[in-house]
Design an enzyme around this catalytic site. Structure first.
Site, short mmCIF file in Angstrom:
data_model
loop_
_atom_site.label_atom_id
_atom_site.label_comp_id
_atom_site.label_asym_id
_atom_site.label_seq_id
_atom_site.Cartn_x
_atom_site.Cartn_y
_atom_site.Cartn_z
N SER A 210 1.89 12.62 33.90
CA SER A 210 2.02 11.24 35.04
C SER A 210 2.88 10.30 34.83
CB SER A 210 0.50 11.03 35.52
OG SER A 210 0.02 10.75 34.28
N HIS A 238 -1.01 15.98 39.12
CA HIS A 238 0.23 15.96 39.86
C HIS A 238 0.90 17.18 40.14
CE1 HIS A 238 0.38 11.66 39.99
NE2 HIS A 238 -0.29 11.47 38.81
N LYS A 275 -4.49 13.54 45.75
CA LYS A 275 -3.11 13.11 45.63
C LYS A 275 -2.47 14.10 46.76
CE LYS A 275 -2.64 11.46 41.02
NZ LYS A 275 -3.45 11.86 39.69
C1 LIG Z 1 -4.59 11.00 39.03
C2 LIG Z 1 -5.14 11.90 37.94
C3 LIG Z 1 -6.52 12.07 37.71
C4 LIG Z 1 -7.54 11.16 38.65
O1 LIG Z 1 -8.05 11.97 39.81
P1 LIG Z 1 -8.97 11.21 40.62
O2 LIG Z 1 -9.36 12.30 41.54
O3 LIG Z 1 -8.41 10.09 41.41
O4 LIG Z 1 -9.99 10.87 39.67
C5 LIG Z 1 -7.05 12.75 36.64
N1 LIG Z 1 -6.13 13.53 36.09
C6 LIG Z 1 -4.78 13.70 36.01
C7 LIG Z 1 -3.92 14.50 35.45
C8 LIG Z 1 -4.45 12.64 37.15
O5 LIG Z 1 -2.89 12.53 37.03
#
Ligand SMILES: *Cc1c(COP(=O)(O)O)cnc(C)c1O
Length: 421
Positions: A210, A238, A275
């Site tokens: 990320s 992502h 996301k």
């Molecule tokens: C954004 C992200 C998360 C967190 O996701 P949420 O659903 O907001 O808890 C977890 N793992 C990775 C790799 C992320 O990029």
């Protein structure tokens, strides 16, 4: 010597003093984060209030994970509203006591179908999903081998697992390095040589890293896992909605779904619905029926915490339906990403060549990254500067994130604003 009998007064308790010292230090060092207030849905353009109240104005948003522009899609919003009307707010209970609503089952089937797995289970966040997976599925005598750049929730999930399960081992390898010094192979060989490692070897990675916008070498990892009898776990938060023709994730990019050219498979996925796939909140685990059943039977977050809100279950199901119906959104995102990288490069910025929608521009110093992000906002462009503790000190960066909702004009405006800095 006298003994004080007076109670400790507020303001002088240990917490008050250290919180105040830490916050002052952050302010003095230019590292203090300000939460921006938006007054419109997430989109390519958002309405934002200047610091401390003031006028709302339009800014171009390049820091959201709204990769496919679905966060405010009319059908996604409508599906959530309908679920709220049909089912109310929730069961006011955990799922093993009061059950779950039909939209949860529909969502979990949709996720399993999308990911190409037997089964799936939803959580209130990907963070919770990772906190459920490692402490529930790993046991004493197992080892978890983790990429050094894995997301914070994987790291914390592993930490929690090793506290709960005494005798569970862990190891870390250099980011996406499969052979040589401090590599995944080296960690696997060390595990094989360790007589205390008698159980399952787990290898876990982000699909898309990320902070870098780079991707994991999943075929190489699969081959190593097969050689050592290891399970491969991928958090593709992502990657979902972004990677591969249908946006299923980094495994699709590498041809590792049914019908793909690469025979290997990922054993277990964790991912987010917060996301690209709707953007509200929510996470999931997707994998074998037995792995999911173990989480339902034994996972502490599943046994002791409420379900994903039904509104989000319905919105996320709709988001997946839209991606499958309109793969041109994923193609549009990919085209925008290529255009942005080409424009940034032409503008003299050092950007990694990668198919992901994350384009970090390294500026090293945390305070500088925050100041640059502030200046960009004045120029009408919303990009966030990431510094310590999100990335190591000295590796601060501006992270630009591209969406299918952006036009070429939006991307040109981003590059022009960056050039003015
Ligand atoms: C954004 C992200 C998360 C967190 O996701 P949420 O659903 O907001 O808890 C977890 N793992 C990775 C790799 C992320 O990029």
């Amino acid at each position: 010597m006298t003994t004080s009998t007076s109670a400790v007064v507020a303001g002088s308790r240990p917490f008050d003093a250290r919180a105040s010292a830490t916050l002052s230090q952050l302010r003095a060092g230019g590292q203090f984060k300000v939460l921006r207030e938006l007054d419109s849905p997430m989109d390519a353009v958002v309405k934002m209030r200047a610091d401390g109240g003031g006028e709302l104005r339009d800014v171009l948003c390049f820091c959201s994970n709204n990769y496919l522009g679905l966060a405010n899609h009319p059908e996604v919003v409508e599906a959530g509203l309908k679920a709220l009307k049909d089912y109310g707010a929730g069961t006011a209970s955990v799922r093993f006591i009061c059950g779950s609503f039909s939209p949860h089952a529909v969502l979990e089937r949709a996720i399993a179908g999308y990911m190409g797995t037997e089964s799936s289970y939803s959580f209130v966040s990907a963070w919770t999903a990772n906190e459920a997976v490692f402490p529930t599925l790993c046991e004493a005598g197992d080892i978890i081998i983790s990429d050094e750049l894995n997301h914070a929730c994987i790291i914390d999930g592993i930490r929690l697992a090793t506290v709960i399960k005494k005798g569970l081992h862990k190891a870390v390898y250099r980011n996406n390095v499969l052979e040589g010094e401090r590599s995944l192979r080296a960690a696997l060989e060390a595990a094989r040589a360790n007589k205390d490692v008698t159980g399952q070897v787990w290898v876990v990675t982000d699909g898309v890293f990320s902070m870098e916008g780079s991707i994991a070498d999943l075929p190489g990892m699969r081959a190593l896992c097969d050689e050592f009898g290891a399970m491969l776990v991928v958090d593709d938060s992502h990657g979902h909605g972004v990677m591969g023709t249908l946006g299923r994730g980094t495994h699709e990019h590498w041809g590792m779904v049914d019908g793909g050219s690469h025979p290997g498979r990922v054993d277990l996925f964790t991912g987010t619905l917060g996301k690209a796939l709707g953007g509200g909140a929510g996470g999931f685990v997707a994998g074998s029926r037995d792995a999911v059943e173990m989480l339902i039977q034994r996972g502490r977050p599943t046994l002791f915490s409420n379900a994903l809100p039904v509104t989000i279950a319905a919105s996320a199901t709709k988001a997946i339906e839209i991606v499958l119906r309109e793969p041109q959104r994923v193609a549009r995102l990919r085209e925008n990403v290529a255009y942005a990288r080409q424009r940034l490069k032409a503008g003299g910025f050092d950007v990694l060549a990668s198919p992901t929608a994350i384009c970090p521009i390294i500026v090293h110093d945390t305070a500088k990254a925050i100041a640059m992000s502030q200046r960009l906002l004045e120029l009408g462009v919303f990009v966030i500067g990431f510094g310590y503790p999100v990335v190591p000190e000295g590796h601060a960066r501006l992270r630009c994130q591209i969406s299918a909702a952006h036009t070429h004009e939006h991307i040109d405006a981003l590059v022009d604003a960056l050039k003015k800095l």
